[in-house]
Design an enzyme around this catalytic site. Structure first.
Site, PDB file in Angstrom:
ATOM      1  N   GLY A  72       0.876  -1.143  -0.339  1.00  0.00           N
ATOM      2  CA  GLY A  72      -0.154   0.441  -0.381  1.00  0.00           C
ATOM      3  C   GLY A  72       1.362   1.204   0.285  1.00  0.00           C
ATOM      4  O   GLY A  72       0.700   2.427   0.521  1.00  0.00           O
ATOM      5  N   CYS A 131       0.258   0.752  -9.087  1.00  0.00           N
ATOM      6  CA  CYS A 131      -0.009  -0.212  -8.110  1.00  0.00           C
ATOM      7  C   CYS A 131      -1.660  -0.708  -8.065  1.00  0.00           C
ATOM      8  O   CYS A 131      -2.945   0.293  -7.928  1.00  0.00           O
ATOM      9  CB  CYS A 131       0.558   0.611  -6.922  1.00  0.00           C
ATOM     10  SG  CYS A 131      -0.004   0.321  -5.348  1.00  0.00           S
ATOM     11  N   LYS A 166       5.151   3.416 -15.448  1.00  0.00           N
ATOM     12  CA  LYS A 166       5.315   2.001 -15.348  1.00  0.00           C
ATOM     13  C   LYS A 166       3.921   1.451 -15.068  1.00  0.00           C
ATOM     14  O   LYS A 166       3.141   1.901 -14.780  1.00  0.00           O
ATOM     15  CB  LYS A 166       6.204   1.439 -13.433  1.00  0.00           C
ATOM     16  CG  LYS A 166       6.261   0.350 -13.286  1.00  0.00           C
ATOM     17  CD  LYS A 166       6.814   0.307 -12.028  1.00  0.00           C
ATOM     18  CE  LYS A 166       7.004  -1.613 -11.633  1.00  0.00           C
ATOM     19  NZ  LYS A 166       7.705  -1.310 -10.147  1.00  0.00           N
ATOM     20  N   ILE A 192       6.641  -5.759 -16.016  1.00  0.00           N
ATOM     21  CA  ILE A 192       5.286  -5.968 -15.635  1.00  0.00           C
ATOM     22  C   ILE A 192       5.371  -4.976 -13.938  1.00  0.00           C
ATOM     23  O   ILE A 192       6.084  -5.697 -13.305  1.00  0.00           O
ATOM     24  CB  ILE A 192       4.674  -6.820 -15.807  1.00  0.00           C
ATOM     25  CG1 ILE A 192       5.375  -7.925 -15.437  1.00  0.00           C
ATOM     26  CG2 ILE A 192       4.018  -6.986 -17.938  1.00  0.00           C
ATOM     27  CD1 ILE A 192       4.297  -9.159 -15.447  1.00  0.00           C
ATOM     28  N   ASN A 193       4.750  -4.035 -13.948  1.00  0.00           N
ATOM     29  CA  ASN A 193       4.598  -4.344 -12.075  1.00  0.00           C
ATOM     30  C   ASN A 193       3.138  -5.959 -11.379  1.00  0.00           C
ATOM     31  O   ASN A 193       3.861  -6.940 -12.597  1.00  0.00           O
ATOM     32  CB  ASN A 193       2.898  -2.981 -11.746  1.00  0.00           C
ATOM     33  CG  ASN A 193       3.428  -2.531 -10.070  1.00  0.00           C
ATOM     34  OD1 ASN A 193       4.053  -3.881  -9.383  1.00  0.00           O
ATOM     35  ND2 ASN A 193       3.478  -1.072  -9.862  1.00  0.00           N
ATOM     36  N   GLY A 245       9.808 -11.900 -11.966  1.00  0.00           N
ATOM     37  CA  GLY A 245      10.186 -12.708 -11.795  1.00  0.00           C
ATOM     38  C   GLY A 245      11.532 -12.996 -12.277  1.00  0.00           C
ATOM     39  O   GLY A 245      12.643 -14.430 -12.703  1.00  0.00           O
ATOM     40  N   GLY A 266      13.128  -7.214  -9.265  1.00  0.00           N
ATOM     41  CA  GLY A 266      12.128  -7.644  -8.097  1.00  0.00           C
ATOM     42  C   GLY A 266      12.263  -8.436  -6.415  1.00  0.00           C
ATOM     43  O   GLY A 266      13.344  -8.167  -5.860  1.00  0.00           O
TER      44      GLY A 266
HETATM   45  C1  SIN Z   1       2.904  -1.662  -2.832  1.00  0.00           C
HETATM   46  O1  SIN Z   1       3.136  -0.536  -1.947  1.00  0.00           O
HETATM   47  O2  SIN Z   1       1.860  -1.868  -2.311  1.00  0.00           O
HETATM   48  C2  SIN Z   1       3.648  -2.079  -4.244  1.00  0.00           C
HETATM   49  C3  SIN Z   1       3.482  -1.049  -4.866  1.00  0.00           C
HETATM   50  C4  SIN Z   1       2.991  -1.675  -6.212  1.00  0.00           C
HETATM   51  O3  SIN Z   1       3.071  -2.616  -6.314  1.00  0.00           O
HETATM   52  O4  SIN Z   1       2.840  -0.440  -7.127  1.00  0.00           O
END
Ligand code: SIN
Length: 304
Positions: A72, A131, A166, A192-193, A245, A266
């Site tokens: 978050g 996100c 992103k 990718i996110n 990945g 990541g």
């Molecule tokens: C997060 O802080 O929830 C992760 C960030 C993201 O997935 O962009």
């Protein structure tokens, strides 16, 4: 001798290996383990206008071949990052860093981008429109070409430094979103996110994550990420930063063959903090064994 250097939106990197935002903090803890100046760069934790505590716990769930997070966007806020953390970072990281910024409105993205752009050790602005763990921001800008273009154009209007958007994999056509960002002026895209997912606790019969859903990352997503980088390369001319990945030098080369200019690592950092060091060391050996003297020889070579 092989050459691992790459140029990302006009800035040269010693190699294409970049720890991804949210898996490397602001670099300090990793700098205590190894000299992080061996990296191409790193992308710091997604930073918003106000400080954020993030989502309630539990916000991590284990999965086979990956993990779910619903952090978050926990971060200390852009003023603390620009005023305190970035000046301190100069003591342990001597290269341009990627400023990853988040937002809940176009105005918030603009404010954060303007402040990050003014910091002399920021090389690129990476705009997180993907996100999956916050409501009313993040992903809601990354799932519509028009909204992605609006954020891109607004951020570009206030930045002198290259802007990298992103992107989210939680869309039907990621190439369409990438193309919309390019048309709106983006200097690059990163993808990718995480993939939106969930797990359920058998005893409680409720989702494990307090937020119910989270972003899935780790080795299981690599083939999905690679496919998306491949598709985006066919749709845009701007540089692509591939991620999802990645955990080995082999994965880095696959990403470059699909069309990536640089590659972010990541979730692997969370399982093995030395993984990026290992990849940087392994990459020239693997290139030599495959007869690759320069990464530009193979970029996008899997197409056609
Ligand atoms: C997060 O802080 O929830 C992760 C960030 C993201 O997935 O962009």
């Amino acid at each position: 001798m092989v050459n691992t250097k790459v140029t990302l939106c006009g800035l040269e990197l010693d190699n294409p290996v970049i720890p991804a935002s949210g898996t490397f903090g602001y670099g300090e803890e990793f700098a205590a383990l190894y000299d992080i100046n061996m990296l191409g760069s790193f992308s710091f934790k997604g930073t918003t206008r106000e400080p954020r505590f993030g989502n309630p716990t539990p916000r991590i769930a284990e999965c086979s071949e990956g993990m779910l997070n619903s952090v978050g966007l926990q971060n200390p806020g852009i003023d603390e990052v620009v005023g305190t953390i970035l000046p301190q970072m100069k003591a342990y990281f001597h290269k341009p860093v990627i400023a990853n910024i988040g937002g809940f409105s176009v105005e918030e993205y603009v404010d954060c981008a303007k402040k990050a752009d003014g910091a002399d050790n920021v090389g690129w602005i990476e705009v997180n429109i993907s996100c999956p763990n916050v409501h009313g921001g993040g992903l809601s800008f990354g799932t519509s070409p028009a909204a992605a273009a609006e954020v891109t154009a607004a951020v570009k209007a206030v930045c002198k430094k290259p802007v990298i958007m992103k992107l989210s994999p939680n869309v039907t056509n990621i190439a369409e979103i990438a193309a919309a960002c390019e048309t709106a002026g983006a200097d690059g895209v990163s993808l990718i996110n995480t993939l939106l997912g969930m797990r359920i606790d058998l005893k409680r019969r409720k989702p494990i994550l307090a937020n119910k859903t989270g972003g899935f990352s780790g080795p299981a997503v690599f083939p999905v990420a690679l496919r998306m980088v491949y598709e985006v390369w066919e749709a845009v001319k701007i540089p692509i930063v591939g991620m999802g990945g990645v955990q080995s030098a082999r994965d880095v080369l696959e990403m470059i063959l699909a069309g990536a200019t640089a590659v972010q690592v990541g979730a692997a950092n969370l399982r093995e903090p030395m993984v990026c060091k290992t990849i940087v060391e392994e990459l020239p050996r693997l290139m030599a064994s495959l007869g690759i003297s320069d990464l530009s020889e193979i970029r996008g070579a899997s197409h056609g």
